[in-house]
Design a protein around this motif. Structure first.
Motif, PDB file in Angstrom:
ATOM      1  N   ALA A  27       2.029 -56.626  12.966  1.00  0.00           N
ATOM      2  CA  ALA A  27       1.573 -57.907  12.424  1.00  0.00           C
ATOM      3  C   ALA A  27       0.182 -57.767  11.813  1.00  0.00           C
ATOM      4  O   ALA A  27      -0.095 -58.303  10.729  1.00  0.00           O
ATOM      5  CB  ALA A  27       1.575 -58.963  13.521  1.00  0.00           C
ATOM      6  N   TYR A 154       8.005 -62.610   6.155  1.00  0.00           N
ATOM      7  CA  TYR A 154       6.957 -63.065   7.082  1.00  0.00           C
ATOM      8  C   TYR A 154       5.939 -63.926   6.340  1.00  0.00           C
ATOM      9  O   TYR A 154       5.558 -65.012   6.798  1.00  0.00           O
ATOM     10  CB  TYR A 154       6.207 -61.864   7.672  1.00  0.00           C
ATOM     11  CG  TYR A 154       6.909 -61.071   8.738  1.00  0.00           C
ATOM     12  CD1 TYR A 154       8.076 -61.519   9.344  1.00  0.00           C
ATOM     13  CD2 TYR A 154       6.375 -59.852   9.162  1.00  0.00           C
ATOM     14  CE1 TYR A 154       8.694 -60.766  10.326  1.00  0.00           C
ATOM     15  CE2 TYR A 154       6.979 -59.099  10.149  1.00  0.00           C
ATOM     16  CZ  TYR A 154       8.147 -59.553  10.728  1.00  0.00           C
ATOM     17  OH  TYR A 154       8.741 -58.808  11.699  1.00  0.00           O
ATOM     18  N   ARG A 155       5.479 -63.402   5.207  1.00  0.00           N
ATOM     19  CA  ARG A 155       4.433 -64.094   4.434  1.00  0.00           C
ATOM     20  C   ARG A 155       4.937 -65.466   3.984  1.00  0.00           C
ATOM     21  O   ARG A 155       4.210 -66.460   4.062  1.00  0.00           O
ATOM     22  CB  ARG A 155       4.068 -63.226   3.234  1.00  0.00           C
ATOM     23  CG  ARG A 155       3.192 -63.902   2.193  1.00  0.00           C
ATOM     24  CD  ARG A 155       1.762 -64.126   2.701  1.00  0.00           C
ATOM     25  NE  ARG A 155       0.964 -64.720   1.638  1.00  0.00           N
ATOM     26  CZ  ARG A 155       0.331 -64.029   0.691  1.00  0.00           C
ATOM     27  NH1 ARG A 155       0.389 -62.701   0.688  1.00  0.00           N
ATOM     28  NH2 ARG A 155      -0.366 -64.644  -0.225  1.00  0.00           N
ATOM     29  N   GLN A 158       4.998 -67.936   6.811  1.00  0.00           N
ATOM     30  CA  GLN A 158       3.671 -68.306   7.316  1.00  0.00           C
ATOM     31  C   GLN A 158       3.008 -69.382   6.468  1.00  0.00           C
ATOM     32  O   GLN A 158       2.334 -70.272   6.979  1.00  0.00           O
ATOM     33  CB  GLN A 158       2.775 -67.065   7.346  1.00  0.00           C
ATOM     34  CG  GLN A 158       1.379 -67.326   7.883  1.00  0.00           C
ATOM     35  CD  GLN A 158       0.439 -66.166   7.621  1.00  0.00           C
ATOM     36  OE1 GLN A 158       0.375 -65.650   6.511  1.00  0.00           O
ATOM     37  NE2 GLN A 158      -0.270 -65.728   8.650  1.00  0.00           N
ATOM     38  N   LEU A 272       6.990 -60.692  14.233  1.00  0.00           N
ATOM     39  CA  LEU A 272       7.181 -62.026  13.659  1.00  0.00           C
ATOM     40  C   LEU A 272       6.396 -63.061  14.453  1.00  0.00           C
ATOM     41  O   LEU A 272       5.721 -63.930  13.881  1.00  0.00           O
ATOM     42  CB  LEU A 272       8.668 -62.379  13.652  1.00  0.00           C
ATOM     43  CG  LEU A 272       9.020 -63.819  13.238  1.00  0.00           C
ATOM     44  CD1 LEU A 272       8.704 -64.031  11.767  1.00  0.00           C
ATOM     45  CD2 LEU A 272      10.482 -64.120  13.525  1.00  0.00           C
ATOM     46  N   TYR A 275       2.654 -62.568  13.811  1.00  0.00           N
ATOM     47  CA  TYR A 275       2.308 -62.886  12.426  1.00  0.00           C
ATOM     48  C   TYR A 275       2.248 -64.393  12.212  1.00  0.00           C
ATOM     49  O   TYR A 275       1.312 -64.910  11.597  1.00  0.00           O
ATOM     50  CB  TYR A 275       3.345 -62.256  11.484  1.00  0.00           C
ATOM     51  CG  TYR A 275       2.926 -62.195  10.038  1.00  0.00           C
ATOM     52  CD1 TYR A 275       2.494 -61.001   9.472  1.00  0.00           C
ATOM     53  CD2 TYR A 275       2.982 -63.320   9.226  1.00  0.00           C
ATOM     54  CE1 TYR A 275       2.109 -60.938   8.131  1.00  0.00           C
ATOM     55  CE2 TYR A 275       2.600 -63.273   7.889  1.00  0.00           C
ATOM     56  CZ  TYR A 275       2.159 -62.072   7.353  1.00  0.00           C
ATOM     57  OH  TYR A 275       1.783 -62.019   6.033  1.00  0.00           O
ATOM     58  N   LEU A 276       3.255 -65.106  12.720  1.00  0.00           N
ATOM     59  CA  LEU A 276       3.327 -66.560  12.528  1.00  0.00           C
ATOM     60  C   LEU A 276       2.566 -67.332  13.600  1.00  0.00           C
ATOM     61  O   LEU A 276       2.471 -68.554  13.523  1.00  0.00           O
ATOM     62  CB  LEU A 276       4.788 -67.021  12.541  1.00  0.00           C
ATOM     63  CG  LEU A 276       5.735 -66.407  11.507  1.00  0.00           C
ATOM     64  CD1 LEU A 276       7.131 -67.001  11.661  1.00  0.00           C
ATOM     65  CD2 LEU A 276       5.219 -66.617  10.097  1.00  0.00           C
TER      66      LEU A 276
END
Length: 572
Positions: A27, A154-155, A158, A272, A275-276
């Motif tokens: 991440a 992911y991006r 987010q 995930l 990251y979020l």
């Protein structure tokens, strides 16, 4: 609990213990935060400069996919040239010949798409240059392609509202330099310590105890085996893959390789959450995947340790379980774990012959690949699961009378159309391919440019059908393992599975990235009391039900004709 079963439990525990911190690290890498591998930035900047890449440039989801598909097309051309002319190229001490056009077509596509379906025998089918400069290279870049695609998703998940997914090339290069390469070096050194060779010398000629000369293939195996496992590639240096004593010398090397198969896919699930900043969501996804995975592992271990009833009727002792096609240094339990781990992750490597396993094990291995979302391949496993989340969100919203939303974005008809098409693609490729090959077998069709269909199968009846079903399942799931009773190195199987490989790889990447990009562009809706939460056990069970209902409806008839029919024929 016997020693082998203890080894299985220890392998699973160690994998999870290692995957959690690796997920946190992944991440940070994809978010551009400081990590211990930042010393590689000058090297990465050099690569960007040489490639004419601006790492600060943002890409729309359309441009992101164009970059991904273009670079993969270039690798297809490069690989075809290298393998077609390998017989006249250097680093070929054993004098292995060039591949035929149809085998080259299949092999190049197979490794570019991260499947590693091998219709050739590793040590006799490829030169050292091809093993390192084509196969091992593709194992890095194909794995990094899937990871980069997932980083883009992911991006998108987010951002509250965005028209870009980041830069594909940055995600791609970082996946290699910051993740795959360091892990591969560590694993390769560990395999060297276990006895796996790493040399460019030719075959060793030895005198056996019977006084006969025997030539033993070696080569730069340790480095390739490391990335084949960590990148969920699976293509073996030797023909029998990790059942070979030089590729997988002992129980310790078997544990290390099993952990490596599962490590990155599981870590990407935890990544995930980091990251979020939604760790609960990551644990729910991990729980659903693990629930399916463990049920398959337990079913396979029970089937393989119970032995073969046909052999039991002959009065032969089976205290070690069903050992046909297995290595005694590994055992039935560890072979069963590997069989599910390799099919759950689209890895495809083997430490035992799947064709020799009991019908229930074959059934579970095929169902594993048909679902293709229980951990799955690096990057693409979570992309496949993302499609199931979209479907589960839409169905759940309709059931409870709420607007289908995923992390504050409305899931509407356009996203559902894409998700539905991707969901239907997988069974279409598998079942259509199996139907075509079955038709040719039954009618003995004269197709001229292929080996006679009657010569494809070494086994008749239900098991022969399973061999063909398994081959297309493996190709569509980008897995690469096989029921090797099938004679597959001919024009029909090389070309037909090559087409399935291409469609089964890139369309399931295009779909989730497109959905994520479309959702990212929508206006963010703050969570409220009417929001359908996706980080609850209830929604996790809903997703689990959707996965297995879709798989059951699509594949049960074919499985009933193959492994299930074979099982009941053995138990009258």
């Amino acid at each position: 609990m016997n020693t082998n079963l203890t080894g299985v439990v220890a392998t699973l525990i160690l994998t999870i213990v290692l995957a959690i911190p690796l997920g946190r690290y992944l991440a940070k890498v994809y978010q551009g935060e400081r990590v211990w591998t930042d010393f590689l930035r000058p090297f990465e900047r050099l690569l960007y400069r040489l490639g004419g890449i601006n790492p600060a440039e943002e890409m729309s989801w359309q441009r992101f996919l164009r970059a991904l598909l273009t670079i993969n097309m270039l690798w297809l051309v490069y690989g075809f040239i290298m393998l077609f002319y390998q017989g006249v190229l250097p680093l070929n001490p054993d004098g292995n010949p060039s591949m035929t056009p149809d085998l080259t077509f299949n092999t190049v596509i197979s490794f570019v798409v991260n499947c590693n379906l091998q219709h050739y025998s590793g040590e006799s089918g490829l030169s050292y240059l091809s093993q390192v400069g084509v196969i091992m290279y593709f194992q890095f870049v194909s794995a990094a392609t899937g990871m980069a695609a997932l980083a883009g998703v992911y991006r998108a998940m987010q951002e509250k509202q965005s028209s870009t997914l980041g830069n594909f090339y940055v995600y791609f290069i970082q996946s290699i330099t910051r993740v795959l390469l360091p892990l591969s070096i560590v694993l390769a050194v560990a395999l060297l310590a276990c006895g796996t060779p790493m040399t460019f010398d030719g075959k060793i000629v030895l005198n056996t105890l019977q006084g006969v000369e025997q030539s033993i293939s070696q080569g730069p195996a340790a480095a390739m085996i490391a990335i084949k496992q960590l990148g969920t590639n699976g293509g073996g240096f030797f023909g029998v893959n990790s059942a070979h004593p030089l590729e997988n010398p002992n129980f310790l090397s078997n544990m290390l390789q099993t952990i490596s198969i599962l490590l990155v896919p599981i870590a990407l699930v935890f990544a995930l959450g980091y990251y979020l900043k939604r760790r609960r969501l990551a644990w729910i996804i991990f729980g659903v995947m693990t629930m399916g995975f463990l049920s398959f592992v337990m079913g396979t271990i029970m089937a393989e340790t119970a032995g073969n009833p046909a052999i039991a009727q002959m009065g032969i002792n089976q205290d070690l379980g069903s050992m046909e096609g297995k290595e005694t240094r590994i055992g039935a339990e560890a072979s069963a774990l590997w069989g599910i781990a390799t099919t759950a992750t689209s890895n495809g490597s083997v430490n035992a012959m799947h064709d020799s396993m009991t019908p229930i094990s074959g059934f579970l291995q095929m169902l594993d690949m048909m679902i293709n979302a229980l951990y799955g391949g690096v990057g693409v496993g979570l992309l496949n699961y993302y499609i199931f989340i979209i479907i589960a969100v839409f169905i759940s919203g309709l059931m409870v009378g709420r607007t289908p939303e995923l992390l504050g974005k409305k899931v509407e008809i356009r996203e559902m159309k894409i998700a539905t098409l991707i969901t239907l693609l997988h069974p279409f490729l598998i079942l259509m391919g199996t139907a075509l090959s079955s038709y040719l077998i039954v009618h003995h069709a004269d197709i001229g440019w292929a080996v006679k269909p009657a010569n494809w199968l070494n086994n008749p009846g239900n098991h022969g059908f399973s061999e063909m079903l398994y081959e297309y399942t493996s190709a569509s799931a980008n897995n690469g393992s096989g029921f090797e009773g099938l004679g597959d190195n001919n024009f029909f199987w090389n070309v037909s599975t090559g087409i399935v490989l291409l469609m089964g790889r890139f369309l399931p990447i295009i779909g989730p990235v497109a959905i994520a990009g479309l959702l990212a562009q929508k206006q963010y809706i703050p969570e409220s009391s009417g929001t359908l939460r996706v980080d609850t056990p209830t929604f996790g069970l809903m997703t689990f039900a959707v996965i297995f209902i879709v798989a059951a409806l699509a594949f049960f008839p074919a499985l009933a004709l193959g492994p299930l029919a074979e099982y009941f024929s053995m138990h009258p």
